[in-house]
Design a protein around this motif. Sequence first.
Motif, PDB file in Angstrom:
ATOM      1  N   ASP A   1       0.828  -1.205   0.000  1.00 30.83           N
ATOM      2  CA  ASP A   1       0.000   0.000   0.000  1.00 30.83           C
ATOM      3  C   ASP A   1       0.861   1.252   0.000  1.00 30.83           C
ATOM      4  OD1 ASP A   1      -2.583  -0.914  -0.206  1.00 30.83           O
ATOM      5  OD2 ASP A   1      -2.813  -1.246   1.935  1.00 30.83           O
ATOM      6  N   ALA A   2       2.130   1.125  -0.374  1.00 27.19           N
ATOM      7  CA  ALA A   2       3.042   2.267  -0.382  1.00 27.19           C
ATOM      8  C   ALA A   2       2.550   3.332  -1.358  1.00 27.19           C
ATOM      9  CB  ALA A   2       4.447   1.820  -0.776  1.00 27.19           C
ATOM     10  N   SER A   3       2.639   4.595  -0.951  1.00 28.87           N
ATOM     11  CA  SER A   3       2.309   5.682  -1.870  1.00 28.87           C
ATOM     12  C   SER A   3       3.402   5.760  -2.929  1.00 28.87           C
ATOM     13  CB  SER A   3       2.195   7.015  -1.125  1.00 28.87           C
ATOM     14  OG  SER A   3       3.403   7.332  -0.473  1.00 28.87           O
ATOM     15  N   VAL A   4       2.996   6.035  -4.163  1.00 30.52           N
ATOM     16  CA  VAL A   4       3.916   6.033  -5.301  1.00 30.52           C
ATOM     17  C   VAL A   4       3.842   7.371  -6.021  1.00 30.52           C
ATOM     18  CG1 VAL A   4       4.526   4.915  -7.490  1.00 30.52           C
ATOM     19  CG2 VAL A   4       3.629   3.532  -5.599  1.00 30.52           C
ATOM     20  N   LEU A   5       4.997   7.920  -6.350  1.00 31.93           N
ATOM     21  CA  LEU A   5       5.081   9.132  -7.162  1.00 31.93           C
ATOM     22  C   LEU A   5       5.678   8.757  -8.504  1.00 31.93           C
ATOM     23  CD1 LEU A   5       4.911  12.220  -7.547  1.00 31.93           C
ATOM     24  CD2 LEU A   5       7.224  12.365  -6.585  1.00 31.93           C
ATOM     25  N   ILE A   6       4.925   9.000  -9.573  1.00 27.69           N
ATOM     26  CA  ILE A   6       5.385   8.701 -10.931  1.00 27.69           C
ATOM     27  C   ILE A   6       5.809  10.009 -11.571  1.00 27.69           C
ATOM     28  CG2 ILE A   6       4.806   7.621 -13.140  1.00 27.69           C
ATOM     29  CD1 ILE A   6       2.460   6.249 -11.677  1.00 27.69           C
ATOM     30  N   THR A   7       7.069  10.096 -11.966  1.00 30.34           N
ATOM     31  CA  THR A   7       7.582  11.316 -12.582  1.00 30.34           C
ATOM     32  C   THR A   7       7.939  11.050 -14.035  1.00 30.34           C
ATOM     33  OG1 THR A   7       9.898  10.897 -11.994  1.00 30.34           O
ATOM     34  CG2 THR A   7       8.535  12.022 -10.359  1.00 30.34           C
TER      35      THR A   7
ATOM     36  N   LYS B   1      -4.416  20.952   2.840  1.00 30.73           N
ATOM     37  CA  LYS B   1      -5.592  20.093   2.977  1.00 30.73           C
ATOM     38  C   LYS B   1      -5.313  18.685   2.464  1.00 30.73           C
ATOM     39  CE  LYS B   1      -8.276  24.269   2.271  1.00 30.73           C
ATOM     40  NZ  LYS B   1      -8.919  25.101   1.234  1.00 30.73           N
ATOM     41  N   MET B   2      -4.543  18.599   1.387  1.00 30.93           N
ATOM     42  CA  MET B   2      -4.196  17.289   0.837  1.00 30.93           C
ATOM     43  C   MET B   2      -3.322  16.513   1.817  1.00 30.93           C
ATOM     44  SD  MET B   2      -4.532  15.221  -1.747  1.00 30.93           S
ATOM     45  CE  MET B   2      -4.922  16.164  -3.237  1.00 30.93           C
ATOM     46  N   LEU B   3      -2.376  17.203   2.438  1.00 30.04           N
ATOM     47  CA  LEU B   3      -1.464  16.539   3.377  1.00 30.04           C
ATOM     48  C   LEU B   3      -2.243  15.913   4.524  1.00 30.04           C
ATOM     49  CD1 LEU B   3       1.415  15.912   4.343  1.00 30.04           C
ATOM     50  CD2 LEU B   3       1.379  18.105   5.542  1.00 30.04           C
ATOM     51  N   ARG B   4      -3.239  16.625   5.013  1.00 31.18           N
ATOM     52  CA  ARG B   4      -3.985  16.107   6.164  1.00 31.18           C
ATOM     53  C   ARG B   4      -4.709  14.811   5.802  1.00 31.18           C
ATOM     54  NH1 ARG B   4      -9.674  17.712   8.771  1.00 31.18           N
ATOM     55  NH2 ARG B   4      -9.571  16.267  10.514  1.00 31.18           N
ATOM     56  N   VAL B   5      -5.374  14.777   4.658  1.00 30.30           N
ATOM     57  CA  VAL B   5      -6.133  13.571   4.313  1.00 30.30           C
ATOM     58  C   VAL B   5      -5.195  12.409   3.980  1.00 30.30           C
ATOM     59  CG1 VAL B   5      -6.433  14.037   1.833  1.00 30.30           C
ATOM     60  CG2 VAL B   5      -8.137  12.712   3.050  1.00 30.30           C
ATOM     61  N   LEU B   6      -4.027  12.696   3.411  1.00 25.42           N
ATOM     62  CA  LEU B   6      -3.075  11.627   3.129  1.00 25.42           C
ATOM     63  C   LEU B   6      -2.472  11.087   4.416  1.00 25.42           C
ATOM     64  CD1 LEU B   6      -1.143  12.841  -0.058  1.00 25.42           C
ATOM     65  CD2 LEU B   6      -3.245  11.515   0.137  1.00 25.42           C
ATOM     66  N   GLN B   7      -2.263  11.962   5.393  1.00 28.47           N
ATOM     67  CA  GLN B   7      -1.685  11.552   6.672  1.00 28.47           C
ATOM     68  C   GLN B   7      -2.684  10.750   7.501  1.00 28.47           C
ATOM     69  OE1 GLN B   7       1.282  11.789   8.196  1.00 28.47           O
ATOM     70  NE2 GLN B   7       0.518  11.003  10.150  1.00 28.47           N
TER      71      GLN B   7
ATOM     72  N   ILE C   1       4.166  11.697  -0.338  1.00 22.04           N
ATOM     73  CA  ILE C   1       3.650  11.063  -1.558  1.00 22.04           C
ATOM     74  C   ILE C   1       4.684  10.217  -2.280  1.00 22.04           C
ATOM     75  CG2 ILE C   1       1.942  12.892  -1.920  1.00 22.04           C
ATOM     76  CD1 ILE C   1       3.748  14.059  -4.081  1.00 22.04           C
ATOM     77  N   ASN C   2       5.968  10.309  -1.902  1.00 26.55           N
ATOM     78  CA  ASN C   2       6.962   9.578  -2.696  1.00 26.55           C
ATOM     79  C   ASN C   2       7.730   8.544  -1.879  1.00 26.55           C
ATOM     80  OD1 ASN C   2       8.728  11.240  -1.263  1.00 26.55           O
ATOM     81  ND2 ASN C   2      10.097  11.518  -3.002  1.00 26.55           N
ATOM     82  N   LEU C   3       6.983   7.711  -1.151  1.00 21.41           N
ATOM     83  CA  LEU C   3       7.647   6.577  -0.516  1.00 21.41           C
ATOM     84  C   LEU C   3       8.397   5.769  -1.572  1.00 21.41           C
ATOM     85  CD1 LEU C   3       5.127   5.184   2.116  1.00 21.41           C
ATOM     86  CD2 LEU C   3       7.072   6.699   2.456  1.00 21.41           C
ATOM     87  N   VAL C   4       7.793   5.641  -2.746  1.00 27.57           N
ATOM     88  CA  VAL C   4       8.454   5.009  -3.891  1.00 27.57           C
ATOM     89  C   VAL C   4       8.312   5.941  -5.085  1.00 27.57           C
ATOM     90  CG1 VAL C   4       8.508   3.015  -5.433  1.00 27.57           C
ATOM     91  CG2 VAL C   4       7.899   2.699  -3.039  1.00 27.57           C
ATOM     92  N   THR C   5       9.408   6.215  -5.767  1.00 24.44           N
ATOM     93  CA  THR C   5       9.375   7.074  -6.951  1.00 24.44           C
ATOM     94  C   THR C   5       9.696   6.251  -8.195  1.00 24.44           C
ATOM     95  OG1 THR C   5      10.048   9.024  -5.696  1.00 24.44           O
ATOM     96  CG2 THR C   5      10.343   9.109  -8.073  1.00 24.44           C
ATOM     97  N   LEU C   6       8.856   6.377  -9.204  1.00 21.38           N
ATOM     98  CA  LEU C   6       9.086   5.721 -10.492  1.00 21.38           C
ATOM     99  C   LEU C   6       9.289   6.806 -11.544  1.00 21.38           C
ATOM    100  CD1 LEU C   6       6.209   3.041 -10.418  1.00 21.38           C
ATOM    101  CD2 LEU C   6       8.565   2.761  -9.686  1.00 21.38           C
TER     102      LEU C   6
END
Length: 442
Positions: free
Chosen positions: A158-164, A248-254, A298-303
Motif C-alpha cells: 500500500d506504499a504511496s507512489v510518485l510517478i515522474t 488540505k491534501m497533506l492532512r487527508v493523506l496523513q 507522496i513519494n515513498l516510492v518514486t518511479l
Amino acid sequence: MILIIDDDITILTSLRILLTRAGYEVRTVGSPAEAIDVVRHTAPEAILMDMNFTRATSGEEGLTLLRQVRIFRPDVPVILMTAWGSIDLAVAGMRLGAFDFITKPWDNRRLLERVKTAVELSEKSEDPEKPENFEGIIGTDPALREVLRLVDRVAATDASVLITGESGTGKELIAEAIHRRSRRASAPFVKVNLGGMPASLFESEMFGHKKGAFTGAVADRTGRFEAADGGTIFLDEIGELDLSSQVKMLRVLQEQRFEPLGSSRTRKVDVRVVCATNADLPAMVAAHTFREDLFYRINLVTLRLPPLRERRGDIGPLARHFAARFTASQGIRETVEITPDAVDYLATLPFPGNIRELKNLVERTILLSSSGRLDAEAFRSAAGAQADKHPEHPDSTLQGVERERIVAALAAARGNISQAASALGISRPALYRRIEKYKIEL
C-alpha cells in the motif's frame, strides 16, 4: 523480526504488545548502541525508531542512528516515530533514506498498515522476477523494464507512489498497472487531474459537500476520496496544487480522514495514493512552492518514466501498435504497414510530447495518406516542414528543436493554446511551462 528502538519503556511495551498480537516477532532496545549491536548481526524486516534519546530533543541522535543503520542495513525499511512538533525532523530523516514516519500518539490501525507495507516491500525487493503481462504498455527498453519490475514490487503493497516523467510518457498507464496488480484491483480506480481543477473547487471535488454548503450546492456530492474508498486514487499533475490546497491534501493523506464541506461529521477512508507529475518537485520544494512534508508523504516510492528520446528502440513497435489500434477503431479494413525507413525517420524526431505525440503523428499520417504503406515521406509530410529541418539525431540540439516546433504549432493554431497543445500531444499546463521556459512571446 521487527526492531523497535526507543528509550521510553512505556512505548516499547505498547508497541511490543501491538505488533506481537498482529503476528510479528518483535525485539526492543532502548539505546542507539544496543540498536547498532542488533543490526550488525541481524537483518530485521523493518525498524521502528524514535528520533530522540536520553534527554536530547534536537533529533540529532536519531539522525545519526539512522545514518548508521543505513550503512549496515541499507535495504531494511526504517519508520521514524515523531511528535507533530518535529515533522521537519521527520522530513530530514526521509531525506536520509527513511521509509516512512508516524506521529505520536499514533493510530494503531495506521501504524500496523505502515509496518505491513514496509515488510511486504522489503520481501518483494528480494524477488527480481521478469515483469510480464502489462496490458497496453509497449516496449523492451531496459529503462522501461526496470520501471515495470518496480511496479511489480510495489503493487502488492500500500506504499504511496510518485510517478515522474515528461508529459506524454505514459504515467497514467503505469498508475493503472499498479492498481490492476494490487489487492485493490476489484475496487475503484479514481483519476483526478489536479492541473485542471480550480482552487475554489478543490475541497468540494476532493472531499464532497452537503446540500446548501454554498451557493449552488443543490444536492449532496460525493468527493473523489470517498469514491475511491477501498481502492486507488490517482492524483495527476500534483505539482499544480496551490499551497493552501497542499495543506488540505497533506492532512487527508496523513490521517485518511476528512469532512465534506458543510458537514461536521468526519469521514474515514481506506485509499492507496498514486501521484504523477512532470514538474520538478525537489526544485519546487527548494523554491517553497511545494510543501516538503507533502513531497515526502507522496513519494515513498518514486518511479521515473524515461522520455521517448531515451528509448528510441521502442518507437517502431509503438508506432505499429498505434496504427493497428487506430485502424481498428476507425473501421479501416486495410492493414497499415509502416516501413523500416519510416521507423528510421521517426527515430530522428525529438518528440517533446513523447508517446502521446507519436500516437497523434501516426494517426494523422494514416488520415492524410491514401496508401496503406506508410514510408518516411508520408510521415515527413504529416509532421510538417518544421520537423524536416532537423533530420539528424537531435539530442545535441533538442531544446532548440523543441522550441521551434512549439513556435510552429502556436503559429499554425493562431495562438490558441489548446489547439497547439493538442497538435504537440502535450497538456495545456505543460505547454505553458515550455512557453515560459523558452521565453516564447504569444
